[in-house]
Design a protein around this motif. Sequence first.
Motif, PDB file in Angstrom:
ATOM      1  N   LYS A 329       0.827  -1.211   0.000  1.00  0.00           N
ATOM      2  CA  LYS A 329       0.000   0.000   0.000  1.00  0.00           C
ATOM      3  C   LYS A 329       0.862   1.263   0.000  1.00  0.00           C
ATOM      4  O   LYS A 329       0.561   2.237  -0.683  1.00  0.00           O
ATOM      5  N   GLU A 330       1.937   1.235   0.796  1.00  0.00           N
ATOM      6  CA  GLU A 330       2.824   2.396   0.901  1.00  0.00           C
ATOM      7  C   GLU A 330       4.251   1.919   1.138  1.00  0.00           C
ATOM      8  O   GLU A 330       4.485   0.770   1.535  1.00  0.00           O
ATOM      9  N   TYR A 331       5.208   2.844   0.927  1.00  0.00           N
ATOM     10  CA  TYR A 331       6.613   2.555   1.228  1.00  0.00           C
ATOM     11  C   TYR A 331       7.249   3.797   1.819  1.00  0.00           C
ATOM     12  O   TYR A 331       7.059   4.910   1.310  1.00  0.00           O
ATOM     13  N   ASP A 332       7.992   3.630   2.905  1.00  0.00           N
ATOM     14  CA  ASP A 332       8.679   4.732   3.570  1.00  0.00           C
ATOM     15  C   ASP A 332      10.179   4.596   3.310  1.00  0.00           C
ATOM     16  O   ASP A 332      10.840   3.730   3.900  1.00  0.00           O
ATOM     17  N   GLY A 336      12.796   2.217   5.187  1.00  0.00           N
ATOM     18  CA  GLY A 336      12.919   1.011   4.382  1.00  0.00           C
ATOM     19  C   GLY A 336      11.820   0.008   4.642  1.00  0.00           C
ATOM     20  O   GLY A 336      11.973  -1.187   4.378  1.00  0.00           O
ATOM     21  N   ARG A 337      10.674   0.507   5.156  1.00  0.00           N
ATOM     22  CA  ARG A 337       9.555  -0.386   5.457  1.00  0.00           C
ATOM     23  C   ARG A 337       8.400  -0.173   4.483  1.00  0.00           C
ATOM     24  O   ARG A 337       8.149   0.950   4.035  1.00  0.00           O
ATOM     25  N   ALA A 338       7.708  -1.249   4.209  1.00  0.00           N
ATOM     26  CA  ALA A 338       6.524  -1.209   3.362  1.00  0.00           C
ATOM     27  C   ALA A 338       5.290  -1.500   4.198  1.00  0.00           C
ATOM     28  O   ALA A 338       5.326  -2.319   5.128  1.00  0.00           O
ATOM     29  N   VAL A 339       4.204  -0.799   3.894  1.00  0.00           N
ATOM     30  CA  VAL A 339       2.900  -1.114   4.464  1.00  0.00           C
ATOM     31  C   VAL A 339       2.228  -2.105   3.520  1.00  0.00           C
ATOM     32  O   VAL A 339       2.080  -1.829   2.325  1.00  0.00           O
ATOM     33  N   VAL A 340       1.836  -3.257   4.048  1.00  0.00           N
ATOM     34  CA  VAL A 340       1.345  -4.353   3.212  1.00  0.00           C
ATOM     35  C   VAL A 340      -0.037  -4.794   3.684  1.00  0.00           C
ATOM     36  O   VAL A 340      -0.275  -4.931   4.891  1.00  0.00           O
ATOM     37  N   GLU A 341      -0.932  -5.003   2.721  1.00  0.00           N
ATOM     38  CA  GLU A 341      -2.229  -5.605   3.020  1.00  0.00           C
ATOM     39  C   GLU A 341      -2.114  -7.102   2.778  1.00  0.00           C
ATOM     40  O   GLU A 341      -1.854  -7.540   1.657  1.00  0.00           O
ATOM     41  N   PRO A 357       5.280  -3.139 -10.724  1.00  0.00           N
ATOM     42  CA  PRO A 357       5.179  -2.628 -12.096  1.00  0.00           C
ATOM     43  C   PRO A 357       6.428  -1.862 -12.503  1.00  0.00           C
ATOM     44  O   PRO A 357       6.959  -1.042 -11.761  1.00  0.00           O
ATOM     45  N   GLY A 358       6.917  -2.171 -13.714  1.00  0.00           N
ATOM     46  CA  GLY A 358       8.018  -1.426 -14.282  1.00  0.00           C
ATOM     47  C   GLY A 358       9.379  -1.695 -13.678  1.00  0.00           C
ATOM     48  O   GLY A 358      10.353  -1.010 -14.014  1.00  0.00           O
ATOM     49  N   ARG A 359       9.494  -2.664 -12.787  1.00  0.00           N
ATOM     50  CA  ARG A 359      10.764  -2.965 -12.135  1.00  0.00           C
ATOM     51  C   ARG A 359      10.988  -4.465 -12.107  1.00  0.00           C
ATOM     52  O   ARG A 359      10.053  -5.252 -12.251  1.00  0.00           O
ATOM     53  N   GLU A 360      12.247  -4.843 -11.874  1.00  0.00           N
ATOM     54  CA  GLU A 360      12.558  -6.263 -11.803  1.00  0.00           C
ATOM     55  C   GLU A 360      12.063  -6.864 -10.494  1.00  0.00           C
ATOM     56  O   GLU A 360      12.048  -6.203  -9.459  1.00  0.00           O
ATOM     57  N   ASN A 361      11.668  -8.122 -10.561  1.00  0.00           N
ATOM     58  CA  ASN A 361      11.300  -8.846  -9.351  1.00  0.00           C
ATOM     59  C   ASN A 361      12.547  -9.076  -8.493  1.00  0.00           C
ATOM     60  O   ASN A 361      13.667  -9.127  -9.013  1.00  0.00           O
ATOM     61  N   PHE A 362      12.352  -9.220  -7.199  1.00  0.00           N
ATOM     62  CA  PHE A 362      13.479  -9.613  -6.353  1.00  0.00           C
ATOM     63  C   PHE A 362      12.990 -10.531  -5.231  1.00  0.00           C
ATOM     64  O   PHE A 362      11.823 -10.502  -4.842  1.00  0.00           O
ATOM     65  N   VAL A 363      13.915 -11.348  -4.744  1.00  0.00           N
ATOM     66  CA  VAL A 363      13.624 -12.335  -3.709  1.00  0.00           C
ATOM     67  C   VAL A 363      14.215 -11.859  -2.396  1.00  0.00           C
ATOM     68  O   VAL A 363      15.301 -11.287  -2.354  1.00  0.00           O
ATOM     69  N   VAL A 391      11.837  -4.131   3.790  1.00  0.00           N
ATOM     70  CA  VAL A 391      12.091  -4.759   2.484  1.00  0.00           C
ATOM     71  C   VAL A 391      13.494  -4.399   2.027  1.00  0.00           C
ATOM     72  O   VAL A 391      14.037  -3.346   2.382  1.00  0.00           O
ATOM     73  N   ASP A 392      14.093  -5.287   1.250  1.00  0.00           N
ATOM     74  CA  ASP A 392      15.493  -5.135   0.869  1.00  0.00           C
ATOM     75  C   ASP A 392      15.716  -4.038  -0.162  1.00  0.00           C
ATOM     76  O   ASP A 392      16.820  -3.484  -0.257  1.00  0.00           O
ATOM     77  N   LYS A 393      14.686  -3.736  -0.956  1.00  0.00           N
ATOM     78  CA  LYS A 393      14.799  -2.709  -1.989  1.00  0.00           C
ATOM     79  C   LYS A 393      13.554  -1.827  -1.959  1.00  0.00           C
ATOM     80  O   LYS A 393      12.507  -2.251  -1.457  1.00  0.00           O
ATOM     81  N   PRO A 394      13.641  -0.611  -2.476  1.00  0.00           N
ATOM     82  CA  PRO A 394      12.443   0.241  -2.536  1.00  0.00           C
ATOM     83  C   PRO A 394      11.342  -0.431  -3.346  1.00  0.00           C
ATOM     84  O   PRO A 394      11.605  -1.125  -4.338  1.00  0.00           O
TER      85      PRO A 394
END
Length: 411
Positions: A329-332, A336-341, A357-363, A391-394
């Motif tokens: 939902k959001e990223y700070d 480096g934290r994401a708000v996730v539903e 969208p528009g970026r590479e997937n990451f594990v 999360v490890d990346k934005p």
Amino acid sequence: MKIPELLAPAGNLEKLKMALLYGADAVYMGGKAFGLRAFSDNFEEHELKQGIDFAHSLGKKAYITINIFPHNDDLAALPDYIRTVAAMGADAIIVSDLGVFRIARQVAPALPIHISTQANSTNWSTVQFWQELGAARVVLARELSLADIRLIREKVAVELEAFVHGAMCMSYSGRCLISNYLTGRDANRGQCAQPCRWKYHVMEESRPGVYLPVVEDERGTYIFNSKDLCLITYLPELIDSGLDSFKIEGRMKSVHYVATVIKVYREAIDAYVSAGGAFHFKQEWLEELQKVSHREYTTGFYFNKTTEQDQIYTSSSYLQTHDFIGLVKEYDPATGRAVVEQRNNMKVGEQIEIMQPGRENFVQTIRAMFDAEGHAIDVAPHPQQIITMPVDKPVVPYAMLRRPEAKRGFE
């Protein structure tokens, strides 16, 4: 080089937004009436307006399905509905029936009309007929080969659209009476019960109640069950055929399905165009399409007439390698934290993949999670629970978290 439109299904407003953000050029959607997916969520009138406006805000298009084969009692409310859709700014309506076409021309003469695949346009003369009536586009029947499409393209000027991915129907371009016969649900008025996916046996007349397998299989057989269409490996041929729009099936499919399929086809089309027509197929595209719920894949009628190899006789179940577990939902960036539903149970320590969208997937591994009050938690079990996690990346809003199904892992 003519770049084809990538057209996505939108079963509800969330799927519409996901499809457009993940790379679709346009979406097709239906209201609560007059469409052939009555059991999709579909859109209330105010949601149709929101969807159209959202598409236009991104410089993209929205088409409205009015593709049932109506009976007399369906016609009373139809003129006002078409006027409403036109006033909302829909870029086109999709119709199957000549009577609906006639009414639309009368009440909204400026509204472009696309002819649905349900109209069974299988030859250039039929397409030319629709062109002469004033149709803006014809969605070709699924029973055509690539050679058929090329010939039609040579003969007509109207825009051509064709399905390139998704479920196939065992009946002629979807015109089926089995559902109506067995359940009373009219597939041609949007209420298909999908009896083609059911299990069948044969019963001999003099032995009622004794069910014989159609083939030598004690479980019965799925004699009508088609594989799913997938043409990702044949994009050069599709583009060279002159098609104006590549259509993805799936208004009843999940958000995960819509986002993943659209992202793959978007990347493949853009790769072909940016390379000046030199297409280097990436195996990872096909691997991505295995992650979402699907049946085994086929190329349908594009290169040859279908055979028993295009059917699935042993099961009607779906395949997939990954589960959708959360939506960003959001990223700070400061933390480096994401708000996730949450969309599926997830736990600290699990290895997941993040697609956006528009970026590479990451594990990455879920290192920690926090509930809405900021308390550390080990598991998020509640449907649509809001959590935060490092999360490890934005990441961006509408990024999706998914995890390999049980007993599966990343190579």
